[in-house]
Enzyme design. Structure first.
Site: not given
Ligand code: NAD
Length: 504
Positions: A193, A268, A304, A404
């Site tokens: 996906k 992750e 990231c 973040e």
């Protein structure tokens, strides 16, 4: 003149997207589609199918059949090795076209995707070549009988089964490869996906997989957003493993959803990675520009591993800030196909509002805004562009140092000595990466061991196909890259057999 990217659609050959199930392209059962708006212009660029639960069920069943009854998990090693090498060659051959599609998907400029290894097509191709090499090299052990006697005890690594691979939007080349290459090398079958914000690039790469000879049912693709598509995939009882790259919030949801059938899960997730800059750095100015570059160049901090917290020794603090500000001022935005464009917009208006909110609250918290933080206006006013922001005099407890942001925002925190630097570096819920800038080799290794993060770069940082990559703490579960990635798509099996008529 206001920027338009619609004409690029034909130049690049972008076509509307469908689902890929059991070797056939098809629309969604209910005909639902998603319209992709470009983040730099707000224009409608194309449409693709939104897979409902029934489509996801078809895709998972196709992958299940291909695993249980098809020949992929038991194929000759050379079948998988040659197929993976062919994928690598096709990716390289189609690199310019793929970079163009990515620019239409997520707005990452060609100046970045053509020149920066880690998120480029070349790295993705290298990942396929690398994992082709593991196919015939991962075995088990033969162990002596523990209690004496005469029997064999062996371990085997078996493919884990049907894998649901879920991708984010920011690095579709690399992350497609980091998941598919080891899964296919191990003999797994996959339902993939892509992100709803980077589907066209992934759909084209799937066409290349087909061209490379990956058999029907071995790789299936369901496009669509988290609900309904992603949810149907992570809760499907026939999926053996979910391999996910994306936000911590969705990662938590996947862990919760895995409980029912105890699916294997690899995650992750995000980061708040620190760069630690000491007075004996090889070049403080370069360290500042590199750190600022990770939150501005190419992805505008939507990566990231961006070093979004700069921990800087007080003796070089002002020098660091001056160089970081210079870097912030050098960033250019615009048409991602133009060589002069260096960076991208924020991916959607939701993320734009989120980043602007962090900046406003950062100002209110008492941190000093050195530069940037405002929207880009003029010809680019329709796009989600924000000027790179630097916050100085940040306390590590402030939101701007803890969350973040996933945008072009650097938080700079001063420190006085090594112990304080380590304490600040580890004072985070995340643990993906860290950068150290020092010429003292003993200090570098001392700190590399003390910092709780998956990858530590000493005076530089790189993601490479053979290196494990992943996070400590809430940055993830498991590792991608290298042998550890291949093993993550296998189950360890123990087989015992007596060598005499005696029972064990
Ligand atoms: P996201 O979590 O919003 O989406 C990631 C994927 O999950 C998308 O395909 C999305 O459609 C899907 N999804 C959303 N809700 C879902 C649900 N309920 N069930 C199943 N799937 C669902 O993340 P994003 O905005 O695409 O990417 C940004 C995030 O990814 C950042 O946090 C970034 O740090 C992280 N990231 C991590 C790495 C790494 O290797 N550690 C690499 C790239 C990005």
């Amino acid at each position: 003149m206001t920027l338009t990217l619609r004409p690029r659609r034909d130049e690049v050959g972008l076509k509307d997207g469908q689902l890929f199930v059991d070797g056939k392209w098809r629309p969604a059962d209910d005909g639902a589609t998603w319209t992709h708006r470009h983040p730099a212009t707000g224009e409608e660029i194309g449409e693709f199918a939104v897979a409902a639960a029934s489509d996801v069920d078809d895709a998972v069943r196709a992958a299940r059949r291909a695993f249980d009854e098809g020949g992929w998990p038991t194929s000759r090693a050379t079948t998988r090795i040659q197929a993976l090498h062919r994928v690598a060659s096709l990716l390289r051959e189609h690199a310019p076209e793929l970079r163009g599609l990515q620019a239409l998907d997520n707005g990452v400029p060609l100046s970045f995707s053509a020149n920066i290894y880690a998120t480029g097509v070349e790295a993705a191709a290298d990942v396929f070549d690398h994992h082709a090499g593991w196919v015939d090299k991962i075995g088990g052990q033969t162990l002596p009988p523990y209690q004496g006697g005469d029997h064999l005890a062996m371990t085997f690594r078996e493919p884990i089964g049907v894998v649901a691979a879920i991708l984010p939007w920011n690095a579709p080349f690399l992350l497609f490869a980091q998941k598919l290459a080891p899964a296919l090398a191990a003999g797994c079958t996959v339902v993939l996906k892509p992100s709803e914000f980077a589907s066209f690039t992934v759909l084209r790469m799937v066409e290349l997989l087909v061209e490379a000879g990956i058999p029907d049912g071995v790789v299936n693709v369901v496009t669509g957003p988290g609900a309904p598509t992603g949810e149907a995939l992570i809760t499907h009882p026939m999926v053996d493993k979910v391999s996910f790259t994306g936000s911590r919030a969705v990662g938590r949801r996947i862990v919760a959803a895995s409980a029912d059938t105890l699916k294997r899960v690899s995650l992750e997730l995000g980061g708040k990675s620190p760069a630690l800059v000491f007075p004996d750095a090889p070049d403080v100015g370069l360290a500042a520009m590199t750190t600022m570059g990770t939150v501005t160049m190419g992805l505008s901090g939507q990566a990231c591993v961006s070093h979004t917290r700069a921990l800087v020794h007080r003796d070089v603090y002002d020098q660091f800030l001056a160089a970081a500000e210079m870097m912030a001022g050098a960033v250019t935005y615009g048409d991602p196909f133009e060589p002069a464009t260096m960076s991208s917009p924020l991916i959607n208006t939701r993320q734009l509002d989120r980043v602007l909110g962090f900046i406003e609250r950062g100002k209110d918290s008492g941190a000093r805004l050195v530069c940037g933080g405002e929207r880009v206006t003029g010809d680019l006013a329709e796009g989600n562009f924000v000027r790179p922001a630097i916050f100085a005099d940040v306390d590590n407890g402030m939101e701007i140092a803890r969350e973040e942001v996933f945008g072009p925002v650097l938080a700079v925190v001063p420190f006085a000595d090594e112990d304080e630097a380590v304490r600040l570096a580890n004072d985070t819920e995340y643990g993906l990466g860290a950068g150290l800038y020092t010429t003292d080799a003993r200090r570098a290794f001392r700190l590399a061991r003390r910092i709780r993060a998956g990858t530590v770069g000493i005076n530089g940082f790189q993601v490479e196909p053979h290196l494990p990559f992943g996070g400590f703490k809430q940055s993830g579960l498991g590792r991608e890259g290298g042998q550890s990635a291949f093993e993550a798509y296998t189950e360890l099996k123990t087989v015992l057999m007596p060598l005499t008529d005696e029972m064990m």
